[in-house]
Design a protein around this motif. Structure first.
Motif, PDB file in Angstrom:
ATOM      1  N   PRO A 149      46.129  28.066  23.844  1.00 25.64           N
ATOM      2  CA  PRO A 149      45.828  27.162  22.647  1.00 25.64           C
ATOM      3  C   PRO A 149      47.024  26.683  21.911  1.00 25.64           C
ATOM      4  O   PRO A 149      48.147  27.010  21.698  1.00 25.64           O
ATOM      5  CB  PRO A 149      44.938  28.166  21.732  1.00 25.64           C
ATOM      6  CG  PRO A 149      45.759  29.538  21.862  1.00 25.64           C
ATOM      7  CD  PRO A 149      45.943  29.710  23.426  1.00 25.64           C
ATOM      8  N   GLU A 150      46.780  25.373  21.256  1.00 21.36           N
ATOM      9  CA  GLU A 150      47.670  24.902  20.323  1.00 21.36           C
ATOM     10  C   GLU A 150      47.345  25.657  18.934  1.00 21.36           C
ATOM     11  O   GLU A 150      46.345  26.239  18.779  1.00 21.36           O
ATOM     12  CB  GLU A 150      47.306  23.549  20.003  1.00 21.36           C
ATOM     13  CG  GLU A 150      47.425  22.744  21.499  1.00 21.36           C
ATOM     14  CD  GLU A 150      47.254  21.132  21.167  1.00 21.36           C
ATOM     15  OE1 GLU A 150      47.364  20.839  20.168  1.00 21.36           O
ATOM     16  OE2 GLU A 150      47.152  20.554  22.450  1.00 21.36           O
ATOM     17  N   ALA A 151      48.241  25.572  18.026  1.00 19.53           N
ATOM     18  CA  ALA A 151      48.193  25.911  16.803  1.00 19.53           C
ATOM     19  C   ALA A 151      46.797  25.739  16.010  1.00 19.53           C
ATOM     20  O   ALA A 151      46.345  24.758  16.119  1.00 19.53           O
ATOM     21  CB  ALA A 151      49.301  25.713  15.913  1.00 19.53           C
ATOM     22  N   GLY A 152      45.918  26.550  15.544  1.00 12.28           N
ATOM     23  CA  GLY A 152      44.946  26.519  14.770  1.00 12.28           C
ATOM     24  C   GLY A 152      43.621  26.386  15.648  1.00 12.28           C
ATOM     25  O   GLY A 152      42.714  26.120  15.316  1.00 12.28           O
ATOM     26  N   THR A 153      43.864  26.406  16.916  1.00 14.61           N
ATOM     27  CA  THR A 153      42.798  26.393  18.040  1.00 14.61           C
ATOM     28  C   THR A 153      42.311  27.563  18.612  1.00 14.61           C
ATOM     29  O   THR A 153      43.163  28.762  18.763  1.00 14.61           O
ATOM     30  CB  THR A 153      42.905  25.147  19.027  1.00 14.61           C
ATOM     31  OG1 THR A 153      43.889  25.738  19.706  1.00 14.61           O
ATOM     32  CG2 THR A 153      43.107  23.947  18.256  1.00 14.61           C
ATOM     33  N   PRO A 198      41.951  30.329  21.513  1.00 19.46           N
ATOM     34  CA  PRO A 198      42.084  31.788  20.859  1.00 19.46           C
ATOM     35  C   PRO A 198      43.510  31.874  20.227  1.00 19.46           C
ATOM     36  O   PRO A 198      44.402  31.853  21.019  1.00 19.46           O
ATOM     37  CB  PRO A 198      41.763  32.784  21.925  1.00 19.46           C
ATOM     38  CG  PRO A 198      42.581  32.149  23.241  1.00 19.46           C
ATOM     39  CD  PRO A 198      42.160  30.578  23.108  1.00 19.46           C
ATOM     40  N   GLU A 199      43.420  31.597  18.929  1.00 13.46           N
ATOM     41  CA  GLU A 199      44.707  31.354  18.365  1.00 13.46           C
ATOM     42  C   GLU A 199      45.452  32.603  18.349  1.00 13.46           C
ATOM     43  O   GLU A 199      46.778  32.565  18.553  1.00 13.46           O
ATOM     44  CB  GLU A 199      44.602  31.256  16.645  1.00 13.46           C
ATOM     45  CG  GLU A 199      45.775  30.754  16.041  1.00 13.46           C
ATOM     46  CD  GLU A 199      45.466  30.148  14.579  1.00 13.46           C
ATOM     47  OE1 GLU A 199      46.228  29.860  13.946  1.00 13.46           O
ATOM     48  OE2 GLU A 199      44.237  30.398  14.083  1.00 13.46           O
ATOM     49  N   GLN A 200      44.987  33.720  18.406  1.00 12.28           N
ATOM     50  CA  GLN A 200      45.786  35.311  18.586  1.00 12.28           C
ATOM     51  C   GLN A 200      46.482  35.279  20.011  1.00 12.28           C
ATOM     52  O   GLN A 200      47.449  35.983  20.227  1.00 12.28           O
ATOM     53  CB  GLN A 200      44.867  36.119  18.462  1.00 12.28           C
ATOM     54  CG  GLN A 200      43.912  36.472  19.745  1.00 12.28           C
ATOM     55  CD  GLN A 200      42.632  35.995  19.415  1.00 12.28           C
ATOM     56  OE1 GLN A 200      42.734  34.778  18.947  1.00 12.28           O
ATOM     57  NE2 GLN A 200      41.657  36.404  20.076  1.00 12.28           N
ATOM     58  N   LEU A 201      46.411  34.324  20.889  1.00 14.00           N
ATOM     59  CA  LEU A 201      47.112  34.222  22.145  1.00 14.00           C
ATOM     60  C   LEU A 201      47.920  32.846  22.264  1.00 14.00           C
ATOM     61  O   LEU A 201      48.305  32.619  23.364  1.00 14.00           O
ATOM     62  CB  LEU A 201      46.017  34.327  23.193  1.00 14.00           C
ATOM     63  CG  LEU A 201      45.267  35.440  23.247  1.00 14.00           C
ATOM     64  CD1 LEU A 201      44.404  35.299  24.480  1.00 14.00           C
ATOM     65  CD2 LEU A 201      46.130  36.473  23.625  1.00 14.00           C
ATOM     66  N   ALA A 202      48.255  32.417  21.213  1.00  9.93           N
ATOM     67  CA  ALA A 202      49.121  31.269  21.291  1.00  9.93           C
ATOM     68  C   ALA A 202      50.441  31.333  21.759  1.00  9.93           C
ATOM     69  O   ALA A 202      51.189  30.673  22.310  1.00  9.93           O
ATOM     70  CB  ALA A 202      49.160  30.454  19.867  1.00  9.93           C
ATOM     71  N   ASP A 203      50.769  32.690  21.328  1.00  5.37           N
ATOM     72  CA  ASP A 203      52.145  32.911  22.010  1.00  5.37           C
ATOM     73  C   ASP A 203      52.008  33.888  23.045  1.00  5.37           C
ATOM     74  O   ASP A 203      51.321  34.904  23.182  1.00  5.37           O
ATOM     75  CB  ASP A 203      52.896  33.776  20.821  1.00  5.37           C
ATOM     76  CG  ASP A 203      53.278  32.921  19.487  1.00  5.37           C
ATOM     77  OD1 ASP A 203      53.556  31.815  19.577  1.00  5.37           O
ATOM     78  OD2 ASP A 203      53.304  33.628  18.523  1.00  5.37           O
ATOM     79  N   ASP A 204      53.036  33.630  24.109  1.00 10.26           N
ATOM     80  CA  ASP A 204      52.904  34.294  25.344  1.00 10.26           C
ATOM     81  C   ASP A 204      53.621  35.662  25.143  1.00 10.26           C
ATOM     82  O   ASP A 204      54.729  35.691  24.822  1.00 10.26           O
ATOM     83  CB  ASP A 204      53.553  33.604  26.426  1.00 10.26           C
ATOM     84  CG  ASP A 204      53.643  34.209  27.830  1.00 10.26           C
ATOM     85  OD1 ASP A 204      53.025  35.314  28.159  1.00 10.26           O
ATOM     86  OD2 ASP A 204      54.020  33.605  28.736  1.00 10.26           O
ATOM     87  N   LYS A 205      52.927  36.842  25.453  1.00  4.76           N
ATOM     88  CA  LYS A 205      53.394  38.109  24.898  1.00  4.76           C
ATOM     89  C   LYS A 205      53.332  38.924  26.323  1.00  4.76           C
ATOM     90  O   LYS A 205      52.428  38.690  27.062  1.00  4.76           O
ATOM     91  CB  LYS A 205      52.645  38.908  23.799  1.00  4.76           C
ATOM     92  CG  LYS A 205      52.799  38.106  22.540  1.00  4.76           C
ATOM     93  CD  LYS A 205      52.314  38.564  21.454  1.00  4.76           C
ATOM     94  CE  LYS A 205      52.461  37.854  20.074  1.00  4.76           C
ATOM     95  NZ  LYS A 205      51.519  38.629  19.036  1.00  4.76           N
TER      96      LYS A 205
END
Length: 410
Positions: A219-223, A225-232
């Motif tokens: 997702p893009e910021a603010g969309t 699922p926001e909790q998965l915006a960063d690849d971890k």
């Protein structure tokens, strides 16, 4: 020593064997080499008044990699009908009038691009480009939003679980009417879970419809699922992205997610290219899909499902799902967090005989069993060495004790 020598010889032989040649036709995504990527406007950026370019160049690389033309011919040879005939595909997304035309006043071509992948008309000039995977399928629009969350503006509706649940309820209510028969329900977007959504998805699955959904894009910021915006490390979108998380839904990932635009999920069943495809734009022309997306991959799998179902009209949705999974390019089990059972293979799905018994689907989150203890091939030699060592040591002790006595006798 004999076992060790054999192993070293085998390793040397394996290093001397040349790499295998590229797979022949029928081998799937990696079996087609040199497909010309399409050139032209990117479908998501095309607006209604975009008149600079209405056609594309190159070819539909995604269709070529999936060997869609061969699958269409195989389906016709088997059933005597064109690909997709007798199957209805409902695209639950942004509105469109047909797989080739936008609904007037629509600001987003997301749903139209998905519909074009399924049944879009081929481009005839200036160069011929194949478009629709299942051109004879009946492709209908059931819109539940007007703009993606990333394009939110005043007066526009964005994808929400409540809106999707309401639309799926309408489709389920018409299973004995307008939506009777072989029905594929495609949801090429992602929303959060809700009890109402879960209920309506279960109704559709129980009615015999095949529900296909995107497993999730980053997702893009603010969309969502926001909790998965960063690849971890250890990322798993299973249970978060709906309706892909629902039981009985065919969740679709991307065959090559190296671009980092998609989420990893243990819920994925199948994969498709998700990029390199040609579809239709809001301006009435042809356009390209260049960014890997589970949304486009889901549309490709829904289209393949319609093609294969038209060749096997006596099968139900559950059997069709097993057919697609058993003929995918993977190892036979849903082990990958990006491709599931593997990349969908239309030709194999049409032609191969399958095991109609349901395949047990182990929980992908269950830890693997520890490896079985291997036989110790050196146990005997090791035991002999121990005894020889003990014997030799005892003899040495005896010699040390007797040495003074023997010396005095001399």
């Amino acid at each position: 020593m004999r076992h060790l020598a054999t192993a070293l010889a085998a390793a040397a032989l394996s290093l001397a064997v040349p790499a295998p040649a590229p797979a022949a036709a029928g081998a799937g995504l990696a079996g087609v080499v040199g497909a010309a990527e399409p050139t032209g406007p990117d479908c998501p950026s095309v607006t209604e008044d975009y008149a600079d370019q209405l056609t594309v160049g190159g070819s539909n690389a995604a269709n070529e990699r999936l060997q869609v033309p061969q699958a269409q011919e195989a389906a016709r040879a088997l059933s005597g009908k064109k690909a997709g005939a007798g199957v209805t595909v409902v695209v639950v997304d942004t509105p469109f009038s047909s797989p080739d035309a936008a609904q007037p006043g629509t600001s987003s071509g997301h749903g139209l691009a998905a519909a074009g992948i399924i049944g879009g008309r081929d481009q005839a000039a200036p160069v011929r480009v194949d478009v629709g995977i299942a051109p004879e399928a009946t492709v209908l629009s059931e819109s539940f939003y007007t703009a993606p969350a990333s394009q939110r503006s005043d007066g526009e509706v964005v994808p929400m679980a409540s809106g999707l649940a309401t639309k799926l309820e309408r489709i389920a209510d018409q299973r004995s009417g307008a939506y009777r028969g072989r029905l594929v329900v495609l949801v090429p977007t992602q929303v959060p879970h809700s009890a109402a959504l879960e209920k309506q998805v279960a109704r559709l699955v129980a009615s015999g419809a095949l529900v296909v959904a995107a497993s999730g894009d980053r997702p893009e910021a603010g969309t969502f699922p926001e909790q998965l915006a960063d690849d971890k490390v250890g990322e798993d979108a299973a249970g978060i992205v709906w309706p892909a998380a629902a039981p009985g839904v065919l969740a679709v990932g991307v065959a090559d997610p190296s671009a980092g635009t998609v989420l990893r999920s243990s819920r994925i069943d199948l994969a498709a290219p998700g990029a390199g495809a040609v579809s239709r734009g809001l301006n009435g022309g042809w356009c390209t899909l260049t960014t890997p997306s589970t949304h486009w991959a889901a549309a490709q799998v829904a289209a393949v499902a319609a093609l294969v179902w038209s060749a096997h009209p006596d099968e139900d949705a559950a059997t069709l799902t097993r057919r697609l999974e058993q003929t995918a390019s993977g190892s036979g089990g849903r082990t990958s967090a990006v491709t599931g059972y593997g990349v969908v293979q239309p030709v194999e799905a049409v032609q191969r005989r399958i095991d109609t018994a349901p395949v047990p689907d182990a929980d992908p989150m269950t830890p693997a069993r520890p490896p079985r203890e291997q036989a110790d091939v050196l146990a005997g030699a090791r035991e002999d060495a121990v005894w020889w060592g003990l014997g030799g040591g005892a003899a040495l002790v005896v010699l040390i004790v007797l040495r003074p006595l023997l010396s005095r006798r001399r």
